[in-house]
Design a protein around this motif. Sequence first.
Motif, PDB file in Angstrom:
ATOM      1  N   GLN A   1     -11.465   7.105 -27.329  1.00 45.32           N
ATOM      2  CA  GLN A   1     -10.793   6.059 -26.429  1.00 45.32           C
ATOM      3  C   GLN A   1     -10.606   5.401 -27.675  1.00 45.32           C
TER       4      GLN A   1
ATOM      5  N   GLU B   1      -6.860   2.120 -23.147  1.00 45.92           N
ATOM      6  CA  GLU B   1      -5.808   2.332 -23.398  1.00 45.92           C
ATOM      7  C   GLU B   1      -5.511   3.527 -23.574  1.00 45.92           C
ATOM      8  N   GLU B   2      -6.228   4.664 -23.824  1.00 43.23           N
ATOM      9  CA  GLU B   2      -5.746   5.889 -24.621  1.00 43.23           C
ATOM     10  C   GLU B   2      -6.962   6.508 -24.785  1.00 43.23           C
TER      11      GLU B   2
ATOM     12  N   PRO C   1      -6.600   8.956 -29.157  1.00 39.67           N
ATOM     13  CA  PRO C   1      -5.247   8.818 -29.705  1.00 39.67           C
ATOM     14  C   PRO C   1      -5.593   9.829 -30.954  1.00 39.67           C
TER      15      PRO C   1
END
Length: 431
Positions: A364, A374-375, A378
């Motif tokens: 993450q 946030e993502e 990634p």
Amino acid sequence: MNNTEYGEQEMPDKPHQNLAIIGHVDHGKSTLVGRLLFETGSVPEHVIEQHKKEAEEKGKGGFEFAYVMDNLAEERERGVTIDIAHQEFNTDEYYFTIVDTPGHRDFVKNMITGASQADNAVLVVGADDGVQPQTQEHVFLARTLGIGELIVAVNKMDAVDYDEDRYREVVAEVKDLLNQVRFNTDDAEFIPISALEGDNVVEESDNTPWYDGRVILEALNNLPEPEPPTDAPLRLPIQDVYTISGIGTVPVGRVETGILNIGESVSFQPSDVSGEVKTIEMHHEEVPEAKPGDNVGFNVRGVGKNDIRRGDVAGPADDPPKVAETFKAQIVVMQHPSVITSGYTPVFHAHTAQVACTIEAIDQKINPASGEVEEEHPDFIQSGDAAVVTVRPQKPLSIEPSSEIPELGSFAVRDMGQTIAAGRVLEVNEK
Ligand code: GDP
């Protein structure tokens, strides 16, 4: 300049504090340290006399403090060791050592490997510039690396005409920053100072009639006494292993947590050998036990010199140090020339161990301030990013979740001769 050079100063019998001085470059960290050393009588008389004489010869008689600062600056230019790191001074309550300051080459690594773990910190923020990028970075590191309390010195008040409104603005900026990284602002004390002019450092200043709080020295005296982690299980990272004739194998290291006792059975991980502690030596004397912070050599029955090595951790045989097959960690990328993707294998420095580890997955990307995700998964992370990652050591590594044993739960990631990331361990999947 260490204690022995002070001559007149004895090794004080007071609780010790490691203090970090953090803040953006040029906001006045060295000047504040110089001021503290000078005002607490930690600069040897002969050094002051010498500089006084030199200045008078050059027709520049006046304020001695300027000579001290000139001295510090000059020595720094010559690359000599008089630098603010490792300076020492006494207050009524404590004996302080200034630990490496961020900006120094190996600060992060030293913080993490415990070479210069700070108990508390002074954050210096220039009243003229306010919060700057390094102010943010250092506050974030201080939080990640578990610094206790923060004294916030809003410096250079002379440069803003001791203006109360400007002070309040800067305090509000810093409070925002502390809130962002979830640093309890109740644990921070704000003080308007001029390190250069000496306002509110050791003595109350007439220039800030609107301020009725403590001066820096009082705030330092009021810091909580560091509590050694004696209740945690023993963890003693090994720095070196010697063979001493007549004694046998003597591993050497510093107790990070718990107590090392004669007669107890200790296990060394990841080497996975154990034995009974026969003797413990500190400062060339035998002692019955060693506690956190003690640097010791100890002899263990049944363990040979080649059975154990630097990077091993000693712990109780019935509660041995963990060895990670993989671990999950939260990292922050400080400086990397390009991007970090899964498969990247830099060297991780944790306590005395240095082990190549593969970042197997970037689970993450998280907001470094709020911690919010946030993502998910990634493709890459880069400088300034924070992330949760899964890490696989390429050789056995003993490491602990920082929630359980913070002293053994953080690491620095190094590559190309610099610290590119810092992190703490969330979860260990044992072998
Ligand atoms: P550091 O990089 O944070 O260690 O900053 P220094 O202590 O080297 O200071 C940077 C510059 O700011 C120097 O020129 C200092 O003389 C100046 N400075 C430091 N403290 C003060 C202060 O209280 N008032 C003013 N006006 N200048 C200061």
